[in-house]
Design a protein around this motif. Structure first.
Motif, PDB file in Angstrom:
ATOM      1  N   THR A 124       3.020  -6.227 -13.628  1.00  0.00           N
ATOM      2  CA  THR A 124       3.171  -4.794 -13.848  1.00  0.00           C
ATOM      3  C   THR A 124       3.252  -4.056 -12.524  1.00  0.00           C
ATOM      4  N   MET A 125       4.195  -3.133 -12.444  1.00  0.00           N
ATOM      5  CA  MET A 125       4.356  -2.306 -11.251  1.00  0.00           C
ATOM      6  C   MET A 125       4.419  -0.837 -11.650  1.00  0.00           C
ATOM      7  N   TYR A 126       4.021   0.021 -10.707  1.00  0.00           N
ATOM      8  CA  TYR A 126       3.877   1.448 -10.993  1.00  0.00           C
ATOM      9  C   TYR A 126       4.449   2.288  -9.849  1.00  0.00           C
ATOM     10  N   TRP A 127       4.798   3.512 -10.183  1.00  0.00           N
ATOM     11  CA  TRP A 127       5.009   4.553  -9.192  1.00  0.00           C
ATOM     12  C   TRP A 127       4.018   5.675  -9.465  1.00  0.00           C
TER      13      TRP A 127
ATOM     14  N   VAL B 262       3.758  12.145  -1.202  1.00  0.00           N
ATOM     15  CA  VAL B 262       3.701  10.729  -0.846  1.00  0.00           C
ATOM     16  C   VAL B 262       3.843   9.938  -2.145  1.00  0.00           C
ATOM     17  N   TYR B 263       4.779   9.017  -2.161  1.00  0.00           N
ATOM     18  CA  TYR B 263       5.023   8.196  -3.343  1.00  0.00           C
ATOM     19  C   TYR B 263       4.441   6.809  -3.089  1.00  0.00           C
ATOM     20  N   PHE B 264       3.546   6.412  -3.978  1.00  0.00           N
ATOM     21  CA  PHE B 264       2.898   5.110  -3.857  1.00  0.00           C
ATOM     22  C   PHE B 264       3.405   4.179  -4.950  1.00  0.00           C
ATOM     23  N   CYS B 265       3.772   3.007  -4.534  1.00  0.00           N
ATOM     24  CA  CYS B 265       4.052   1.923  -5.456  1.00  0.00           C
ATOM     25  C   CYS B 265       2.760   1.116  -5.601  1.00  0.00           C
ATOM     26  N   ALA B 266       2.538   0.542  -6.768  1.00  0.00           N
ATOM     27  CA  ALA B 266       1.352  -0.276  -6.979  1.00  0.00           C
ATOM     28  C   ALA B 266       1.703  -1.397  -7.948  1.00  0.00           C
ATOM     29  N   SER B 267       0.880  -2.424  -7.938  1.00  0.00           N
ATOM     30  CA  SER B 267       1.077  -3.507  -8.895  1.00  0.00           C
ATOM     31  C   SER B 267      -0.276  -3.943  -9.431  1.00  0.00           C
TER      32      SER B 267
ATOM     33  N   HIS C 299      10.083  -6.397  -7.958  1.00  0.00           N
ATOM     34  CA  HIS C 299      10.679  -5.218  -7.332  1.00  0.00           C
ATOM     35  C   HIS C 299      10.726  -4.034  -8.291  1.00  0.00           C
ATOM     36  N   LEU C 300      10.394  -2.871  -7.738  1.00  0.00           N
ATOM     37  CA  LEU C 300      10.520  -1.629  -8.508  1.00  0.00           C
ATOM     38  C   LEU C 300      10.969  -0.543  -7.543  1.00  0.00           C
TER      39      LEU C 300
ATOM     40  N   PHE D 234       5.632   6.243 -13.498  1.00  0.00           N
ATOM     41  CA  PHE D 234       6.254   5.182 -14.298  1.00  0.00           C
ATOM     42  C   PHE D 234       5.428   3.905 -14.179  1.00  0.00           C
ATOM     43  N   SER D 235       5.536   3.054 -15.207  1.00  0.00           N
ATOM     44  CA  SER D 235       5.087   1.687 -15.036  1.00  0.00           C
ATOM     45  C   SER D 235       6.078   0.757 -15.730  1.00  0.00           C
ATOM     46  N   TYR D 236       6.239  -0.402 -15.149  1.00  0.00           N
ATOM     47  CA  TYR D 236       7.117  -1.435 -15.669  1.00  0.00           C
ATOM     48  C   TYR D 236       6.305  -2.714 -15.824  1.00  0.00           C
ATOM     49  N   ASN D 237       6.572  -3.416 -16.908  1.00  0.00           N
ATOM     50  CA  ASN D 237       5.985  -4.730 -17.108  1.00  0.00           C
ATOM     51  C   ASN D 237       7.108  -5.720 -17.296  1.00  0.00           C
ATOM     52  N   ASN D 238       7.213  -6.682 -16.398  1.00  0.00           N
ATOM     53  CA  ASN D 238       8.289  -7.681 -16.475  1.00  0.00           C
ATOM     54  C   ASN D 238       9.660  -7.032 -16.683  1.00  0.00           C
ATOM     55  N   LYS D 239       9.962  -6.066 -15.857  1.00  0.00           N
ATOM     56  CA  LYS D 239      11.249  -5.352 -15.817  1.00  0.00           C
ATOM     57  C   LYS D 239      11.441  -4.365 -16.968  1.00  0.00           C
TER      58      LYS D 239
END
Lengths: 111, 114
Positions: free
Chosen positions: B31-34, B88-93, B73-74, B47-52
């Motif tokens: 899972t990845m997030y913005w 500030v935009y943070f990506c997270a996983s 990748h996100l 946003f969040s994505y799980n397995n694309k």
């Protein structure tokens, strides 16, 4: 629904203790705590998953009162390195995967 | 070896332009997030994505379009930038799906719109 943190800011001398509170208006599945130093990314401290759970992390511990929908972060014998902004994040029951952060509590530890 | 890396770290651009921020994680997380952090330090999930797959879209204007080519990748593309997009935009996983586990944040990308 954003959780509410109190106080907004705290100034401590080294060695003093502090408590940061986090409360939600909705039933909670979990509470998370993060610390962010100036110009850096937030860093994970701990997750509390069960009502009444308490966790410790060095001299930083936290409690979670499920019934009151509240969590508290306890910092004991504060060190200079504790300075930063502390965020609680909450996940509501039925909204898994959506971590909502509070407005933050700025903690300054002075020598 | 950086766990969650974002590029670029700084963007300065004019209103109306389009910009992209890239994020990669080498933790093997699903899972990845913005997240967006404004000048008052308010950290807001976007946003969040799980397995694309898009899981959370938190009422973000459709000028923001995330894309996940694979689970490592996100990316975030922003069209027609406005002054209010400065942040500030943070990506997270995080590992797994469903309830959020420990979030690993990237260093952040500071966007300034003039």
């Amino acid at each position: 629904q954003q959780p509410v943190q109190s106080p907004q800011a705290v100034i401590l001398r080294e060695g003093e203790d502090a408590v940061i509170n986090c409360s939600s208006s909705k039933a909670l599945y979990s509470v998370h705590w993060y610390r962010q130093k100036h110009g850096e990314a937030p860093v994970f401290l701990m997750i509390l998953l069960k009502g009444g759970e308490q966790k410790g992390h060095d001299k930083i511990s936290a409690s979670f009162n499920e019934k009151k929908q509240q969590s508290s972060l306890y910092l004991t014998a504060s060190q200079l390195s504790y300075s930063g902004t502390y965020f609680c994040g909450t996940e509501n029951i039925g909204q898994g995967g959506k971590l909502i952060f509070g407005q933050g509590t700025e903690l300054s530890v002075k020598p | 070896d950086t766990a969650v890396s974002q590029t670029p770290k700084y963007l300065v651009t004019q209103m109306g332009n389009d910009k992209s921020i890239k994020c990669e994680q080498n933790l093997g997380h699903d899972t990845m997030y913005w997240y967006k952090q404004d000048s008052k330090k308010f950290l807001k999930i976007m946003f969040s994505y799980n397995n694309k797959e898009l899981i959370i879209n938190e009422t973000v204007p459709n000028r923001f379009s995330p894309k996940s080519p694979d689970k490592a990748h996100l990316n975030l593309h922003i069209n027609s930038l406005e002054l209010g997009d400065s942040a500030v935009y943070f990506c997270a996983s995080s590992r797994g799906q469903g309830n959020t586990g420990e979030l690993f944040f990237g260093e952040g990308s500071r966007l300034t719109v003039l």
